[in-house]
Design an enzyme around this catalytic site. Sequence first.
Site, PDB file in Angstrom:
ATOM      1  N   ARG A   1      -2.342  46.674 -30.637  1.00  0.00           N
ATOM      2  CA  ARG A   1      -1.043  46.160 -31.078  1.00  0.00           C
ATOM      3  C   ARG A   1      -0.433  47.042 -32.167  1.00  0.00           C
ATOM      4  O   ARG A   1       0.783  47.244 -32.216  1.00  0.00           O
ATOM      5  CB  ARG A   1      -1.225  44.727 -31.594  1.00  0.00           C
ATOM      6  CG  ARG A   1       0.064  44.039 -31.979  1.00  0.00           C
ATOM      7  CD  ARG A   1      -0.191  42.570 -32.299  1.00  0.00           C
ATOM      8  NE  ARG A   1       1.014  41.846 -32.667  1.00  0.00           N
ATOM      9  CZ  ARG A   1       1.131  41.122 -33.777  1.00  0.00           C
ATOM     10  NH1 ARG A   1       0.117  41.033 -34.621  1.00  0.00           N
ATOM     11  NH2 ARG A   1       2.261  40.497 -34.044  1.00  0.00           N
TER      12      ARG A   1
ATOM     13  N   HIS B   1       3.387  48.419 -32.308  1.00  0.00           N
ATOM     14  CA  HIS B   1       4.313  48.140 -33.415  1.00  0.00           C
ATOM     15  C   HIS B   1       4.731  49.424 -34.135  1.00  0.00           C
ATOM     16  O   HIS B   1       5.821  49.497 -34.694  1.00  0.00           O
ATOM     17  CB  HIS B   1       3.691  47.140 -34.393  1.00  0.00           C
ATOM     18  CG  HIS B   1       3.705  45.738 -33.870  1.00  0.00           C
ATOM     19  ND1 HIS B   1       3.739  44.629 -34.681  1.00  0.00           N
ATOM     20  CD2 HIS B   1       3.709  45.262 -32.606  1.00  0.00           C
ATOM     21  CE1 HIS B   1       3.750  43.532 -33.933  1.00  0.00           C
ATOM     22  NE2 HIS B   1       3.720  43.889 -32.671  1.00  0.00           N
TER      23      HIS B   1
ATOM     24  N   ASN C   1       4.602  41.492 -38.654  1.00  0.00           N
ATOM     25  CA  ASN C   1       3.409  42.274 -38.986  1.00  0.00           C
ATOM     26  C   ASN C   1       2.524  41.614 -40.035  1.00  0.00           C
ATOM     27  O   ASN C   1       1.304  41.725 -39.977  1.00  0.00           O
ATOM     28  CB  ASN C   1       3.821  43.661 -39.496  1.00  0.00           C
ATOM     29  CG  ASN C   1       4.485  44.494 -38.403  1.00  0.00           C
ATOM     30  OD1 ASN C   1       4.158  44.347 -37.223  1.00  0.00           O
ATOM     31  ND2 ASN C   1       5.422  45.350 -38.789  1.00  0.00           N
TER      32      ASN C   1
END
Length: 337
Positions: free
Chosen positions: A63, A67, A95
């Site tokens: 992930r 991101h 986040n």
Amino acid sequence: MASVVAGFHALALVLFVSVSAMAAPPLKVGYYLRTCPLAENIIKQTVFNAVSRNPGMAAGLVRLHFHDCFVRGCDASVLLKSTPGNPAERDHPANNPSLRGFEIIDQAKARLEALCPGTVSCADIVAFAARDSAQFASRNSALFTGGIIYDVPAGRRDGRVSRLPEVTQNLPPPSFNAQQLIANFARKGLSVDEMVTLSGAHSIGISHCSSFSSRLYAFNATHAQDPTLDRAYAAFLKTKCPPPSNKTQPDPTVPLDSITANTLDNKYYIQLLQRRGLLTSDETLYTSPSTSGLVVNNTRNGYTWSWKFAKAMVKMGSIEVLTGNQGEIRKVCSVVN
Ligand code: HEM
Ligand SMILES: *[C@@H]1O[C@H](CO)[C@@H](O)[C@H](O)[C@H]1NC(C)=O
Ligand SMILES: *[C@@H]1O[C@H](CO)[C@@H](O)[C@H](O)[C@H]1NC(C)=O
Ligand SMILES: *[C@@H]1O[C@H](CO)[C@@H](O)[C@H](O)[C@H]1NC(C)=O
């Protein structure tokens, strides 16, 4: 005359192409073979150690790469800490607190700085760590032995800018429907198939209740509960996630894929067919005609999916990269030099 003009144009084109290639050369497999030959091994070792202790970290690192790449390209801007007057990507609610794996990147970076100082970028470490995590998380998949294994073209440089509001503008929220997801990925140069393929990353890892609890308690004016959500699954989720009554209550987590929570495989798509996709952005891939065929195909051929997944990860890893003498090689991944 015409051929002279054509020849001149061809020369101008060659000059133009080579000048722009000099300014920003492409990523390359084996980029550190001469400058830091052990780089990829050290990163893999660091990642395998960390994810054997905590398998969830593999999800975190996959992930993290997503991101990073969707906001300002794959330039490790997601790793930079906020500074006075500049809230960074890292502190955006998408986040903070859920994004994890930062300390594993820092660990690999420290080992690489000791061995070959100023050589391996944080952005490349993130890309390698995502690849190694995908391999680790798929090694026990029933599809094949060895797992998802692919080469990562490298040579990314680290950015010097990270701005919190850019996360909202670039990263898709879990409430998006298929049309919105398609448009969002298209802006990053990724196709509908690549979007559906990469969403298969949700076959590992966890989600906080806050990312989907509106589907359980406050769907719309006529339905408290999302009618596209399997009822038994919704009942199970309600036992894990209390109604969102106030902001100070804890935010529990549940697995994104409740069948094979730590295995990166195509079971995710089977869950979508059973209406057990956890996020709206998951279930919409099956309930929308523009993507349902791709979901069905991914349930049928896990091997093809895993091959497409590797390919799409490489493509995602090349979004708006800095190369050549753009950016810098950070000494510490959380601060600019
Ligand atoms: C299609 C659009 C996407 C949306 C809307 C989305 C959204 C989310 C959300 C809301 C979570 C849970 C966060 C939390 O509440 O803790 C999550 C987790 C995760 N996402 Fe995505 N995501 C998308 C695409 C992707 C892609 C392309 C990848 C990687 C290739 C990815 C990898 C992951 C992983 C591995 C987790 C679990 C993280 C962990 O356990 O720490 N996602 N995603
Ligand atoms: C609520 O959602 C359902 C299912 O998606 C839909 O049929 C219905 O029209 C929606 N109602 C409102 C008021 O938006
Ligand atoms: C919010 O939730 C917490 C934890 O469940 C509880 O202790 C607190 O009293 C609640 N506050 C309000 C205003 O309801
Ligand atoms: C699904 O796979 C079949 C058989 O390979 C193919 O003909 C079809 O076009 C695929 N569907 C989509 C939506 O890609």
